[in-house]
Design a protein around this motif. Structure first.
Motif, short mmCIF file in Angstrom:
data_model
loop_
_atom_site.label_atom_id
_atom_site.label_comp_id
_atom_site.label_asym_id
_atom_site.label_seq_id
_atom_site.Cartn_x
_atom_site.Cartn_y
_atom_site.Cartn_z
N PHE A 62 1.05 -1.23 0.06
CA PHE A 62 0.05 0.04 0.06
C PHE A 62 0.80 1.35 -0.17
N VAL A 63 0.67 2.05 -0.99
CA VAL A 63 1.32 3.51 -0.87
C VAL A 63 0.39 4.72 -1.21
N GLY A 64 -0.86 4.43 -0.80
CA GLY A 64 -1.74 5.41 -0.56
C GLY A 64 -1.80 6.40 -2.07
N LEU A 65 -1.49 7.67 -1.79
CA LEU A 65 -1.62 8.47 -3.04
C LEU A 65 0.03 8.65 -3.80
N GLY A 66 0.69 7.74 -3.26
CA GLY A 66 2.12 7.67 -3.94
C GLY A 66 2.14 7.46 -5.32
N ASN A 67 1.31 6.81 -5.94
CA ASN A 67 1.25 6.79 -7.40
C ASN A 67 0.70 7.88 -7.90
N THR A 106 3.67 10.57 -7.91
CA THR A 106 4.45 10.12 -8.89
C THR A 106 4.22 10.61 -10.11
N MET A 107 2.59 10.62 -10.60
CA MET A 107 2.30 10.86 -11.86
C MET A 107 2.21 12.48 -12.03
N VAL A 108 2.08 13.28 -11.11
CA VAL A 108 2.21 14.84 -11.20
C VAL A 108 3.59 15.01 -11.55
N GLU A 109 4.47 14.24 -11.07
CA GLU A 109 5.95 14.70 -11.07
C GLU A 109 6.37 14.29 -12.48
N ASP A 110 5.72 13.10 -13.08
CA ASP A 110 6.29 12.45 -14.35
C ASP A 110 5.98 13.42 -15.66
N ARG A 160 3.60 15.07 -21.01
CA ARG A 160 3.86 15.04 -22.41
C ARG A 160 2.73 14.49 -23.35
N SER A 161 2.48 13.19 -22.89
CA SER A 161 1.62 12.17 -23.35
C SER A 161 0.10 12.69 -23.07
N LEU A 162 -0.24 13.58 -22.11
CA LEU A 162 -1.49 14.18 -22.29
C LEU A 162 -1.60 15.48 -22.94
N VAL A 163 -0.56 16.18 -23.15
CA VAL A 163 -0.66 17.25 -24.15
C VAL A 163 -1.04 16.57 -25.51
N TYR A 217 0.91 2.03 -10.72
CA TYR A 217 0.98 3.26 -11.35
C TYR A 217 0.25 3.22 -12.73
N GLY A 218 0.00 2.43 -13.53
CA GLY A 218 -0.77 2.32 -14.59
C GLY A 218 -2.37 2.61 -14.31
N SER A 219 -2.72 1.99 -13.07
CA SER A 219 -3.91 2.07 -12.53
C SER A 219 -4.24 3.50 -12.19
N ALA A 220 -3.20 4.23 -11.82
CA ALA A 220 -3.48 5.63 -11.17
C ALA A 220 -3.60 6.51 -12.66
#
Length: 307
Positions: free
Chosen positions: A63-68, A71-75, A80-83, A276-279
């Motif tokens: 369990f990492v809570g909101l860790g993923n 990580t997503m926000v800092e990735d 780039r993929s979202l843009v 991470y993929g689920s997040a």
């Protein structure tokens, strides 16, 4: 001594109760299927997004809570993929709508061979994404594709492919997806075009309205619902487009054509990073939900202001 007689219950009461509950009983199996095949997967994605879950490295699971999500926000690759996903959806849906509308207007006219023209125009929609990729890979091939014949004509050079460079790869993928997506708009718009009464066009023509005026004042208002529905559906589908880009460019060159769903597919399939993929999947789900609600709200506001 007076005898009080209680009123007898109405004979129709049990029947009314049955009629009231019958619709719910009839839709109960469908509701159960929706809960199993829709709500359960969503719940599973939410659950795994709170965990570090990698089947290749089980010793790091937990369990990492909101860790993923942190990580997503800092990735930077996520952003780039979202843009690129937004660029892809905007270009594809916009061009498919305009060209699909034009195609529907053409094949709605009466001319010799119209049935054959309609069949040819709608055929690409029946082709799968992987087969579409195979066709366009052959066309973009530096040895068998159009590049070779252009080089024979003195345009470009031999041995080059539009998929080899970041700038041209995007437009090469756009053209391939246009070939498959334009018929979708054409089918829906053509069905709505055929429901417009011919009397309206005849009356407008008698009043002196030209072709463009008839299109603007009669055709477009009648097509508003079809355009709204088809645009929303196609935007969601293009956002989730994986098959064509995955098999045509693989997200490359580099990561130049990597959409958010393709980024998720790489993480889940190649790197086995299901947590991470689920997040990332939840982020895409929220974005699509907000887009759909906002889009429909704006459409309703515009309809209320211009009834």
């Amino acid at each position: 001594m007076a005898v009080l007689n209680a009123p007898a219950p109405a004979r129709g009461a049990p029947r009314r109760r049955r009629e009231r509950w019958t619709p719910y009983l009839l839709i109960a199996p469908t509701g159960l299927l929706v809960a199993v095949f829709l709500l359960y997967p969503i719940g599973s994605v939410v659950y795994y997004s709170l965990y570090s879950y990698n089947v290749v490295k089980p010793w790091n699971n937990g369990f990492v809570g909101l860790g993923n999500y942190v990580t997503m926000v800092e990735d930077t690759q996520f952003w780039r993929s979202l843009v690129f996903t937004g660029q892809w959806v905007f270009v594809e849906v916009g061009l498919q709508l305009v060209l699909g509308l034009a195609l529907a207007l053409v094949i709605n006219e009466t001319f010799v061979g119209r049935a054959v023209a309609r069949a040819l125009a709608f055929a690409p929609w029946a082709v799968s994404g992987v087969l579409t990729t195979t066709i366009w890979l052959l066309m973009y091939s530096p040895t068998t594709g159009i590049g070779r014949y252009l080089a024979d004509a003195g345009v470009g050079s031999y041995g080059t492919s539009p998929l080899a460079q970041a700038g041209s790869a995007f437009w090469a993928a756009v053209v391939a997806e246009l070939w498959r997506g334009i018929p979708f708009f054409a089918i829906l718009i053509l069905a709505d075009l055929q429901s417009i009464p011919r009397d309206l066009y005849e009356s407008a023509e008698v009043d002196g309205a030209g072709r463009f005026r008839r299109f603007w004042s009669i055709t477009l208002p009648h097509l508003r619902t079809a355009i709204v529905i088809s645009t929303l559906l196609r935007a969601v589908w293009e956002f989730n487009n994986v098959d064509l880009l995955y098999t045509l460019t693989g997200g490359g060159p580099g990561n130049a054509t990597t959409t958010l769903p393709l980024f998720v597919a790489r993480l889940a399939i190649d790197a086995k990073e299901f947590g991470y993929g689920s997040a990332l999947t939840m982020a895409g789900f929220v974005i699509l939900a907000l887009f759909s609600v906002t889009y429909l709200w704006l459409v309703r506001v515009g309809r209320d202001q211009n009834p």
